[in-house]
Design an enzyme around this catalytic site. Structure first.
Site, PDB file in Angstrom:
ATOM      1  N   TYR A 118     -11.741   2.817  16.578  1.00 55.12           N
ATOM      2  CA  TYR A 118     -11.161   2.503  18.136  1.00 55.12           C
ATOM      3  C   TYR A 118     -11.733   3.693  19.048  1.00 55.12           C
ATOM      4  O   TYR A 118     -11.854   3.499  19.948  1.00 55.12           O
ATOM      5  CB  TYR A 118      -9.658   2.449  17.979  1.00 55.12           C
ATOM      6  CG  TYR A 118      -9.113   1.211  17.151  1.00 55.12           C
ATOM      7  CD1 TYR A 118      -8.742   0.057  17.775  1.00 55.12           C
ATOM      8  CD2 TYR A 118      -8.901   1.139  15.769  1.00 55.12           C
ATOM      9  CE1 TYR A 118      -8.620  -1.143  17.065  1.00 55.12           C
ATOM     10  CE2 TYR A 118      -8.641   0.221  14.999  1.00 55.12           C
ATOM     11  CZ  TYR A 118      -8.391  -0.906  15.800  1.00 55.12           C
ATOM     12  OH  TYR A 118      -7.781  -2.235  15.030  1.00 55.12           O
ATOM     13  N   ASN A 141      -7.184  -9.411  22.986  1.00 49.87           N
ATOM     14  CA  ASN A 141      -8.533  -9.854  23.316  1.00 49.87           C
ATOM     15  C   ASN A 141      -8.573 -11.348  23.318  1.00 49.87           C
ATOM     16  O   ASN A 141      -8.277 -12.022  22.033  1.00 49.87           O
ATOM     17  CB  ASN A 141      -9.502  -9.504  22.125  1.00 49.87           C
ATOM     18  CG  ASN A 141     -10.640 -10.072  22.044  1.00 49.87           C
ATOM     19  OD1 ASN A 141     -11.139 -10.512  23.070  1.00 49.87           O
ATOM     20  ND2 ASN A 141     -11.489  -9.714  20.707  1.00 49.87           N
ATOM     21  N   CYS A 149     -13.553  -8.007  17.583  1.00 46.71           N
ATOM     22  CA  CYS A 149     -12.688  -6.878  17.467  1.00 46.71           C
ATOM     23  C   CYS A 149     -12.427  -6.883  16.071  1.00 46.71           C
ATOM     24  O   CYS A 149     -11.907  -5.808  15.672  1.00 46.71           O
ATOM     25  CB  CYS A 149     -11.179  -7.333  18.155  1.00 46.71           C
ATOM     26  SG  CYS A 149     -10.552  -8.962  17.951  1.00 46.71           S
ATOM     27  N   HIS A 150     -12.622  -7.659  15.040  1.00 49.45           N
ATOM     28  CA  HIS A 150     -12.570  -7.491  13.786  1.00 49.45           C
ATOM     29  C   HIS A 150     -13.528  -6.388  13.317  1.00 49.45           C
ATOM     30  O   HIS A 150     -13.425  -5.880  11.995  1.00 49.45           O
ATOM     31  CB  HIS A 150     -12.751  -8.680  12.923  1.00 49.45           C
ATOM     32  CG  HIS A 150     -14.178  -9.426  13.166  1.00 49.45           C
ATOM     33  ND1 HIS A 150     -14.372 -10.087  14.204  1.00 49.45           N
ATOM     34  CD2 HIS A 150     -15.106  -9.314  12.291  1.00 49.45           C
ATOM     35  CE1 HIS A 150     -15.786 -10.633  13.878  1.00 49.45           C
ATOM     36  NE2 HIS A 150     -16.149 -10.008  13.035  1.00 49.45           N
ATOM     37  N   GLU A 176     -19.689 -10.628   6.729  1.00 52.07           N
ATOM     38  CA  GLU A 176     -20.959 -10.067   7.392  1.00 52.07           C
ATOM     39  C   GLU A 176     -21.669  -9.061   6.731  1.00 52.07           C
ATOM     40  O   GLU A 176     -22.736  -8.567   7.508  1.00 52.07           O
ATOM     41  CB  GLU A 176     -20.407  -9.648   8.775  1.00 52.07           C
ATOM     42  CG  GLU A 176     -19.732 -10.973   9.746  1.00 52.07           C
ATOM     43  CD  GLU A 176     -18.965 -10.265  10.951  1.00 52.07           C
ATOM     44  OE1 GLU A 176     -18.607 -11.002  11.752  1.00 52.07           O
ATOM     45  OE2 GLU A 176     -18.905  -8.846  11.141  1.00 52.07           O
TER      46      GLU A 176
END
Length: 201
Positions: A118, A141, A149-150, A176
């Site tokens: 962040y 978001n 945002c993850h 991912e």
DNA sequence: CCGAGGGCTTGTT
DNA sequence: GAACAAGCCCTCG
């Protein structure tokens, strides 16, 4: 939502997804049509007005096309990023402050398989100490998954919060290709920080 | 090394 | 202007 105008010229659509049921809110205004908001499983409003259900048959051609395209994107894994901030599928950019726009723009450049903190995201957007404000923005978001945002985690490597639940956040990161050095800690080689050179303020 | 606690910071409502 | 929040950092134990 609270002022009662939320559903004016908008409609909702549910979409099954591999981790639950998503809720998509479309804006139908001819001048500015597109996806207004995407809710992760369990996040949307409880009551959905039946008269505002999305009806492809009666929707404008343009909106139909967008709905089909977005639906296909959501079926892919991982879901492709939005490289450009004002992608034409999305709408409602006027609801964001300059700070928020800058942060979202940076966020969209974090690739799958990598994470940022962040605080780093705040610095990247040229607001060095606004880590907490970034967290606030991530919480609201409107386009999670697309604006990833993850992929934003705490500075110490732990996951941090997530609207759809931290379990989902972890699953998304794992699929991912993000690696963990311990159960709850992101490995440093999955951090994107090093690949960006920040102008020192 | 890790976790808990306290104080600090920022942008938004 | 005050309260709030998906944070950060430093200090202990």
């Amino acid at each position: 939502m609270k002022d009662g105008t939320y559903w004016n010229e908008r409609c909702w659509q549910q979409k099954s997804w591999r981790y639950g049921k998503l809720l998509l809110v479309w804006q139908q205004k001819a001048a500015e049509s597109g996806l207004w908001q995407l809710f992760l499983p369990g996040c949307g409003p409880r009551e959905l007005p039946a008269e505002n259900r999305f009806r492809p048959e009666t929707a404008a051609d343009e909106l139909q096309r967008k709905a089909i395209a977005v639906g296909k994107l959501l079926d892919r894994k991982p879901i492709p990023n939005q490289p450009a901030r004002r992608h034409h599928f999305f709408c409602g950019w006027q609801r964001f402050s300059p700070f928020e726009t800058a942060v979202l723009d940076c966020l969209s450049r974090v690739p799958a398989g990598k994470v940022v903190s962040y605080g780093f995201l705040a610095s990247w957007a040229e607001h060095p100490r606004a880590a907490r404000a970034v967290g606030r923005l991530m919480a609201k978001n409107p386009f999670p998954l697309f604006y990833p945002c993850h992929r934003v985690v705490k500075a110490n490597g732990r996951l941090g919060n997530f609207g759809g639940g931290t379990e989902l956040k972890q699953k998304l990161l794992e699929e991912e290709g993000v690696t963990f050095r311990k159960p709850q800690y992101i490995a440093s080689n999955s951090r994107f920080e090093a690949e960006i050179n920040l102008p020192r303020p």
